[in-house]
Design an enzyme around this catalytic site. Structure first.
Site, short mmCIF file in Angstrom:
data_model
loop_
_atom_site.label_atom_id
_atom_site.label_comp_id
_atom_site.label_asym_id
_atom_site.label_seq_id
_atom_site.Cartn_x
_atom_site.Cartn_y
_atom_site.Cartn_z
N SER A 16 0.71 -1.30 0.08
CA SER A 16 -0.20 0.03 -0.01
C SER A 16 0.92 1.03 0.14
O SER A 16 0.70 2.18 -0.80
CB SER A 16 -0.99 0.05 1.42
OG SER A 16 -1.93 -1.08 1.19
N ARG A 39 0.62 8.02 5.55
CA ARG A 39 -0.38 7.36 6.18
C ARG A 39 -1.73 8.04 6.29
O ARG A 39 -2.84 7.54 6.31
CB ARG A 39 0.25 7.50 7.67
CG ARG A 39 1.47 6.78 8.23
CD ARG A 39 1.12 5.52 8.35
NE ARG A 39 2.45 4.87 9.00
CZ ARG A 39 2.47 4.75 10.27
NH1 ARG A 39 1.65 5.10 11.24
NH2 ARG A 39 3.65 4.12 10.69
N HIS A 42 -3.23 6.93 2.93
CA HIS A 42 -3.81 5.59 3.13
C HIS A 42 -5.05 5.40 3.97
O HIS A 42 -6.05 4.65 3.62
CB HIS A 42 -2.59 4.62 3.86
CG HIS A 42 -3.02 3.48 4.19
ND1 HIS A 42 -3.06 2.97 5.27
CD2 HIS A 42 -2.75 2.09 3.56
CE1 HIS A 42 -3.38 1.48 5.25
NE2 HIS A 42 -3.17 1.16 3.90
#
Length: 209
Positions: A16, A39, A42
């Site tokens: 990812s 992050r 994501h």
């Protein structure tokens, strides 16, 4: 079993983050900011979020330093406070959300404001040097900025201000950005939310991806 898929959690995370780094425009971020931005992207599932993320006044390093020194994390909503991974916190930091405090409804009535905004009045004993995480309510971010206009109000070490929505969200974040003395992280416009805010906090608390 007809469906074949990746079953390793660590491998899913690695893939990812690799996809995000290959597709998102990250060049304008410092190394510390990039790790947090990845992050956040994501959590949103949206590589285009990178264009809306803005870091100001060395917020990542200042938030990390505050957390390492034991600063509390003040959250506007339970969705934020419950998403913070306690084992990542470097100093067994307090995670505080006063939205459901029994005093908050009365304060909201007295202030003629939302419960989300009124709950911040209960932050005053914890606000000095704290890390603030606002991911839900624009009224909370607006009220925090109004509180900080008072010279006697304690100042936090860092503010992650990413409320989501159509009324006041974009404006509250621009108001935070306009205060150049406050270390801050925002997602400009209507985007943001609790998951994105939590991702930023967890990334700042944990130096290792």
């Amino acid at each position: 079993m007809p469906h074949k898929y990746e079953t390793s959690g660590p491998a899913i995370y690695r893939q990812s983050f690799a996809i995000i780094r290959s597709e998102a425009e990250l060049a304008r971020f410092s190394a510390e900011e990039e790790s947090v931005a990845v992050r956040m992207i994501h959590a949103a599932g949206l590589v285009e979020l990178a264009a809306h993320i803005h870091f100001q006044n060395d917020v990542v390093n200042k938030a990390r330093a505050a957390l390492e020194q034991g600063a509390p994390i003040l959250c506007d909503a339970r969705m934020v406070s419950e998403g913070i991974t306690r084992k990542r916190l470097p100093a067994d930091n307090q995670v505080i959300c006063t939205l459901n405090d029994e005093r908050t409804p009365t304060l909201a009535q007295e202030m003629a404001n939302t419960r989300s905004a009124a709950a911040l009045e209960l932050w005053r004993p914890y606000l000095e040097g704290a890390v603030v995480a606002i991911g839900n309510a624009p009224t909370a971010l607006f009220h925090l900025l109004n509180m900080l206009e008072d010279p006697d109000c304690p100042h936090p070490a860092a503010i992650i201000g990413c409320p989501v929505g159509f009324v006041g969200a974009a404006e509250s974040k621009e108001a935070l950005l306009a205060n150049t003395e406050l270390p801050s992280c925002i997602v400009r416009g209507r985007l943001g939310g609790s998951a994105v805010t939590v991702a930023a906090i967890n990334a700042m608390a944990d130096r290792i991806e």
